[in-house]
Every structure is written in C-alpha cells, then in structure tokens.
Design a protein around this motif. Structure first.
Motif, PDB file in Angstrom:
ATOM      1  N   VAL A 190     -58.547 -13.009  -1.231  1.00 40.14           N
ATOM      2  CA  VAL A 190     -59.103 -12.264  -0.099  1.00 40.14           C
ATOM      3  C   VAL A 190     -59.023 -13.101   1.163  1.00 40.14           C
ATOM      4  CG1 VAL A 190     -61.185 -11.189   0.828  1.00 40.14           C
ATOM      5  CG2 VAL A 190     -60.587 -10.869  -1.570  1.00 40.14           C
ATOM      6  N   ASP A 191     -59.343 -14.378   1.062  1.00 39.23           N
ATOM      7  CA  ASP A 191     -59.248 -15.262   2.232  1.00 39.23           C
ATOM      8  C   ASP A 191     -57.816 -15.299   2.760  1.00 39.23           C
ATOM      9  OD1 ASP A 191     -61.928 -15.844   2.004  1.00 39.23           O
ATOM     10  OD2 ASP A 191     -61.605 -17.718   0.900  1.00 39.23           O
ATOM     11  N   ALA A 192     -56.849 -15.318   1.838  1.00 42.28           N
ATOM     12  CA  ALA A 192     -55.445 -15.334   2.261  1.00 42.28           C
ATOM     13  C   ALA A 192     -55.079 -14.043   2.996  1.00 42.28           C
ATOM     14  CB  ALA A 192     -54.540 -15.537   1.046  1.00 42.28           C
ATOM     15  N   ALA A 193     -55.562 -12.918   2.470  1.00 45.30           N
ATOM     16  CA  ALA A 193     -55.285 -11.645   3.138  1.00 45.30           C
ATOM     17  C   ALA A 193     -55.913 -11.615   4.523  1.00 45.30           C
ATOM     18  CB  ALA A 193     -55.822 -10.492   2.293  1.00 45.30           C
ATOM     19  N   LEU A 194     -57.141 -12.079   4.654  1.00 41.71           N
ATOM     20  CA  LEU A 194     -57.816 -12.106   5.955  1.00 41.71           C
ATOM     21  C   LEU A 194     -57.080 -13.005   6.942  1.00 41.71           C
ATOM     22  CD1 LEU A 194     -61.514 -12.305   4.713  1.00 41.71           C
ATOM     23  CD2 LEU A 194     -60.439 -10.353   5.867  1.00 41.71           C
ATOM     24  N   ALA A 195     -56.429 -14.046   6.419  1.00 43.39           N
ATOM     25  CA  ALA A 195     -55.690 -14.978   7.279  1.00 43.39           C
ATOM     26  C   ALA A 195     -54.313 -14.448   7.661  1.00 43.39           C
ATOM     27  CB  ALA A 195     -55.559 -16.327   6.574  1.00 43.39           C
ATOM     28  N   GLY A 196     -53.934 -13.257   7.129  1.00 43.66           N
ATOM     29  CA  GLY A 196     -52.654 -12.663   7.488  1.00 43.66           C
ATOM     30  C   GLY A 196     -51.507 -13.076   6.594  1.00 43.66           C
ATOM     31  N   ALA A 197     -51.806 -13.554   5.369  1.00 47.43           N
ATOM     32  CA  ALA A 197     -50.745 -14.035   4.478  1.00 47.43           C
ATOM     33  C   ALA A 197     -49.877 -12.907   3.953  1.00 47.43           C
ATOM     34  CB  ALA A 197     -51.349 -14.812   3.322  1.00 47.43           C
ATOM     35  N   GLY A 198     -50.408 -11.673   3.903  1.00 50.15           N
ATOM     36  CA  GLY A 198     -49.610 -10.571   3.397  1.00 50.15           C
ATOM     37  C   GLY A 198     -50.467  -9.550   2.678  1.00 50.15           C
ATOM     38  N   ILE A 199     -49.829  -8.741   1.826  1.00 52.19           N
ATOM     39  CA  ILE A 199     -50.495  -7.656   1.101  1.00 52.19           C
ATOM     40  C   ILE A 199     -51.049  -8.195  -0.221  1.00 52.19           C
ATOM     41  CG2 ILE A 199     -50.170  -5.385   0.029  1.00 52.19           C
ATOM     42  CD1 ILE A 199     -47.915  -4.882   2.045  1.00 52.19           C
ATOM     43  N   VAL A 200     -52.257  -7.768  -0.544  1.00 53.70           N
ATOM     44  CA  VAL A 200     -52.888  -8.168  -1.797  1.00 53.70           C
ATOM     45  C   VAL A 200     -53.264  -6.918  -2.574  1.00 53.70           C
ATOM     46  CG1 VAL A 200     -53.769 -10.307  -0.780  1.00 53.70           C
ATOM     47  CG2 VAL A 200     -55.217  -8.267  -0.815  1.00 53.70           C
ATOM     48  N   TYR A 201     -53.559  -7.090  -3.845  1.00 48.11           N
ATOM     49  CA  TYR A 201     -53.875  -5.988  -4.765  1.00 48.11           C
ATOM     50  C   TYR A 201     -55.113  -6.419  -5.532  1.00 48.11           C
ATOM     51  CZ  TYR A 201     -52.658  -2.494  -8.473  1.00 48.11           C
ATOM     52  OH  TYR A 201     -52.630  -1.454  -9.383  1.00 48.11           O
ATOM     53  N   MET A 202     -56.275  -5.860  -5.145  1.00 50.26           N
ATOM     54  CA  MET A 202     -57.549  -6.341  -5.649  1.00 50.26           C
ATOM     55  C   MET A 202     -58.425  -5.179  -6.080  1.00 50.26           C
ATOM     56  SD  MET A 202     -57.274  -9.610  -5.252  1.00 50.26           S
ATOM     57  CE  MET A 202     -58.965 -10.101  -5.568  1.00 50.26           C
ATOM     58  N   HIS A 203     -59.470  -5.480  -6.863  1.00 49.27           N
ATOM     59  CA  HIS A 203     -60.459  -4.458  -7.177  1.00 49.27           C
ATOM     60  C   HIS A 203     -61.212  -4.069  -5.911  1.00 49.27           C
ATOM     61  CE1 HIS A 203     -60.577  -5.390 -11.727  1.00 49.27           C
ATOM     62  NE2 HIS A 203     -60.112  -4.185 -11.550  1.00 49.27           N
ATOM     63  N   ASP A 204     -61.567  -2.783  -5.837  1.00 54.01           N
ATOM     64  CA  ASP A 204     -62.187  -2.275  -4.623  1.00 54.01           C
ATOM     65  C   ASP A 204     -63.504  -2.961  -4.297  1.00 54.01           C
ATOM     66  OD1 ASP A 204     -63.482  -1.146  -6.782  1.00 54.01           O
ATOM     67  OD2 ASP A 204     -63.303   0.934  -6.095  1.00 54.01           O
ATOM     68  N   TYR A 205     -64.291  -3.350  -5.319  1.00 54.32           N
ATOM     69  CA  TYR A 205     -65.582  -3.957  -5.020  1.00 54.32           C
ATOM     70  C   TYR A 205     -65.436  -5.309  -4.322  1.00 54.32           C
ATOM     71  CZ  TYR A 205     -64.729  -6.473  -9.439  1.00 54.32           C
ATOM     72  OH  TYR A 205     -64.183  -7.230 -10.437  1.00 54.32           O
ATOM     73  N   VAL A 206     -64.271  -5.965  -4.498  1.00 52.13           N
ATOM     74  CA  VAL A 206     -64.044  -7.259  -3.858  1.00 52.13           C
ATOM     75  C   VAL A 206     -63.717  -7.088  -2.374  1.00 52.13           C
ATOM     76  CG1 VAL A 206     -62.586  -9.323  -3.837  1.00 52.13           C
ATOM     77  CG2 VAL A 206     -63.291  -8.309  -6.015  1.00 52.13           C
ATOM     78  N   VAL A 207     -62.906  -6.087  -2.037  1.00 47.04           N
ATOM     79  CA  VAL A 207     -62.424  -5.947  -0.656  1.00 47.04           C
ATOM     80  C   VAL A 207     -63.181  -4.889   0.138  1.00 47.04           C
ATOM     81  CG1 VAL A 207     -60.121  -6.759  -1.245  1.00 47.04           C
ATOM     82  CG2 VAL A 207     -60.631  -4.314  -1.407  1.00 47.04           C
ATOM     83  N   GLU A 208     -64.062  -4.109  -0.520  1.00 42.78           N
ATOM     84  CA  GLU A 208     -64.731  -2.999   0.163  1.00 42.78           C
ATOM     85  C   GLU A 208     -65.464  -3.413   1.443  1.00 42.78           C
ATOM     86  OE1 GLU A 208     -67.761  -0.327   1.411  1.00 42.78           O
ATOM     87  OE2 GLU A 208     -68.186  -2.224   0.381  1.00 42.78           O
ATOM     88  N   PRO A 209     -66.209  -4.542   1.457  1.00 45.79           N
ATOM     89  CA  PRO A 209     -66.867  -4.919   2.726  1.00 45.79           C
ATOM     90  C   PRO A 209     -65.874  -5.142   3.859  1.00 45.79           C
ATOM     91  CG  PRO A 209     -67.785  -6.150   0.885  1.00 45.79           C
ATOM     92  CD  PRO A 209     -66.565  -5.456   0.364  1.00 45.79           C
ATOM     93  N   HIS A 210     -64.710  -5.700   3.544  1.00 47.06           N
ATOM     94  CA  HIS A 210     -63.704  -5.967   4.579  1.00 47.06           C
ATOM     95  C   HIS A 210     -63.005  -4.682   5.013  1.00 47.06           C
ATOM     96  CE1 HIS A 210     -64.355 -10.204   3.774  1.00 47.06           C
ATOM     97  NE2 HIS A 210     -64.157  -9.973   2.492  1.00 47.06           N
ATOM     98  N   LEU A 211     -62.809  -3.755   4.078  1.00 53.35           N
ATOM     99  CA  LEU A 211     -62.255  -2.455   4.453  1.00 53.35           C
ATOM    100  C   LEU A 211     -63.219  -1.706   5.367  1.00 53.35           C
ATOM    101  CD1 LEU A 211     -60.801  -1.308   1.001  1.00 53.35           C
ATOM    102  CD2 LEU A 211     -59.523  -2.197   2.952  1.00 53.35           C
ATOM    103  N   ARG A 212     -64.512  -1.794   5.049  1.00 55.16           N
ATOM    104  CA  ARG A 212     -65.518  -1.117   5.855  1.00 55.16           C
ATOM    105  C   ARG A 212     -65.589  -1.706   7.264  1.00 55.16           C
ATOM    106  NH1 ARG A 212     -69.346  -1.785   2.542  1.00 55.16           N
ATOM    107  NH2 ARG A 212     -70.395  -3.519   3.564  1.00 55.16           N
ATOM    108  N   GLN A 213     -65.434  -3.013   7.365  1.00 49.95           N
ATOM    109  CA  GLN A 213     -65.492  -3.675   8.669  1.00 49.95           C
ATOM    110  C   GLN A 213     -64.180  -3.555   9.440  1.00 49.95           C
ATOM    111  OE1 GLN A 213     -66.555  -7.680   7.649  1.00 49.95           O
ATOM    112  NE2 GLN A 213     -68.497  -7.060   6.694  1.00 49.95           N
ATOM    113  N   GLY A 214     -63.094  -3.187   8.747  1.00 54.20           N
ATOM    114  CA  GLY A 214     -61.805  -3.063   9.408  1.00 54.20           C
ATOM    115  C   GLY A 214     -61.007  -4.343   9.470  1.00 54.20           C
ATOM    116  N   THR A 215     -61.511  -5.416   8.861  1.00 50.75           N
ATOM    117  CA  THR A 215     -60.753  -6.665   8.845  1.00 50.75           C
ATOM    118  C   THR A 215     -59.607  -6.619   7.839  1.00 50.75           C
ATOM    119  OG1 THR A 215     -62.445  -7.540   7.349  1.00 50.75           O
ATOM    120  CG2 THR A 215     -62.636  -8.112   9.686  1.00 50.75           C
TER     121      THR A 215
END
Length: 320
Positions: free
Chosen positions: A230-255
C-alpha cells in the motif's frame, strides 16, 4: 483438616444448637455431632462443652471459633469472586490474525471492546502464516478463505474482495488500463508470500471471459508485506491488487483510485475460528458477540445476532 467439619463446628458455635446447625447445613444432628467429634479427635482438643440442655464453647473452642469464622468468611468471598470471574469476561484473550486485517479492521475495533470489557487483556499475534490454535494456545483466529481446519468452529464475519488500484498521480501520468490485458503496459507491484515465495496471481472476469494475470512474470516490484505494498502504491510505484479492507480508507480519501471497476474479482469469506472441543469462555463469547454486532451479522433466520443484555446496553450507551 476437614473443612465440612470446621463449618459444622462454626455453625454450632454460632447457634449453640446441633439441631439448628444441622438445619442450616442440610444434615442430621447426629451427622453434625460426628463431624465435630472427628475434628476434636484430629486436633486433640475439646472444643465444645455438651450438656443435655445446651452447648457451649471451651476456652480453646472460643479461640478456634474466632479464627475459623474469619477463614470461612474468606473462603466464601473467594468462592463468590471465582464464580463472578467465571461468568464475566476477564483474563487474557489471545488472538491470531493476518497482518493487513489486524491493522485495517481489528485494531480500530479494540478500543470499544476494551471499553465494554475492561477486565479482558487482548494479546494479538499477527502473521499471514497459518498457525495451530490448539497447539499454540490461541483463543481465536481470524482467517480469510473457505477452508476450515478440523477441530475448529467458525463464525463468518464478512467478505474480502480483491481490488486493483493505484495512486491518482500514477494514473494521471500513465493512464487507466481499459482491460486486464493492459496491465502488461503498466508498472505493477506484486505480492509475494513470505513463506512460500510464490506470487499471488491477479484474477478478473467479465461476462463469460476470465483473466488470470501471472503478475510475478511482469511486476516491476515484488513485496512480501501488504502494508508496504500500500505504501508503494501511495508513493506512485504502480498498480496493486489488494483486499478491499486494506485499501478502503485510501479509496475513500481519494489517495488511491480503483481501476478495472467493470471487472469482477474473487471474494473470500472472513471467519472467526475457535477450538470446537472447548466450552466458550465468557471472554471468547464476548468478543464473538461484539464482532458480529459490529459487522451487522444476521443469523440464518434473518435476525441480527443478539448480544447479551449487558453488552447490548453498553454498545448503545457507549459506557463501560
């Protein structure tokens, strides 16, 4: 020393009557008399002066009575406290859970649970590896997947869905993939199991067509920890494939922004597991009830899972 004989002596000393002591203890008068005689034989001291009209304490009996009365009162208090502890949630609750789920879901849940059950100490062991609950002494496990090991009982508490996403900055620079085939044109960050060193494939389907992307063959980065991915995705490293509960806060915030939203991805059930052969202790039952209440779980009849009256009232009032 026979505690029942000691209690018989104290009851006689208090009531000055074998008959009354027998009534209180649910015994016969002769049974009380024999018990005290055994106590006197064991101690080698005469404790009671017996006449046809009354019963009195000897000097030694009076001293013994004062001490025994206090000891029996302490034993009664200890028994009450033990019964209370057996019926109220308390003690150490050992939970094992996947790292990503614990960080995203479990840890945020715990403050309210601790507010409700302040006598429970929660000990978490976080690992994406499968541990043996029984051999390793855990009370509960959170597992993601359909396979339930033997000797364990499960409660389904949710569903985990896979989500493909990337940072907004990355997508503005590289564009959005239109189909799973387009992932070959993008930077992708793969998850690699720390135990098996295998890569998790990315799966999609749309209508009757399905895709299995062997991401390990094309990823620009490979990481074995979900939070770091997730940190790598936030840093712009590329596309990741994760469980929704891990990335949901970031999807909600738009990051992070979801991609390939028109494509379905696999779902996996989330279960609470606990040893089937053990009777549920109050602390385990309390955590199961709390979890199912938090997730709005309903039973097979369609009714919301019922909490104990005390816990339900606490959840509604927010008090401990």
């Amino acid at each position: 020393m026979d505690l029942s004989a000691v209690e018989a002596f104290v009851r006689v000393a208090e009531s000055r009557s074998f008959t009354e002591a027998a009534r209180v203890m649910g015994l016969t008068g002769s049974g009380i008399s024999r018990a005290i005689s055994r106590l006197e034989a064991q101690t080698g001291v005469i404790l009671l002066n017996r006449t046809t009209r009354n019963v009195g304490l000897t000097a030694e009996g009076a001293m013994f009575y004062e001490r025994c009365r206090d000891i029996l009162a302490e034993l009664k208090l200890a028994e009450t406290e033990l019964l209370d502890a057996a019926s109220a949630p308390s003690g150490r609750l050992r939970i094992t859970a996947p790292i990503g789920y614990a960080r995203s879901v479990l840890v945020p849940m715990l403050p309210k649970f601790r507010q409700l059950h302040s006598n429970v100490v929660v000990e978490m062991s976080l690992s994406d590896a499968i541990v043996d609950l029984i051999d390793d002494g855990f009370d509960l496990a959170i597992r993601i997947g359909e396979l339930i090991p033997p000797k364990l009982t499960s409660r389904r508490i949710g569903v985990a869905r896979w989500v493909a996403c990337a940072s907004r900055e990355y997508l503005e620079e590289h564009g959005y993939p239109a189909t799973p085939d387009d992932l070959a044109l993008h930077d992708c960050v793969a998850f690699q199991s720390a135990d098996s060193r295998r890569h998790r494939d990315w799966q999609f389907w749309h209508g009757s067509r399905s895709w299995t992307v062997r991401i390990g063959d094309m990823a620009q980065q490979t990481i074995d920890h979900c939070d770091v991915i997730v940190d790598a995705a936030l840093a712009g490293a590329g596309i990741v494939y994760m469980h929704d509960y891990v990335v949901e806060p970031h999807l909600r915030q738009g990051t992070l922004v979801r991609v390939l939203e028109d494509y379905s991805t696999p779902e996996r059930s989330i279960h609470l597991l606990y040893p089937a052969m053990r009777a549920l202790t109050p602390k385990v039952q309390a955590f199961i009830e709390y979890s199912m209440h938090e997730f709005g779980i309903v039973d097979v009849s369609g009714h919301r899972t019922a909490l104990s009256r005390r816990t339900s009232n606490q959840l509604m009032s927010g008090t401990s």
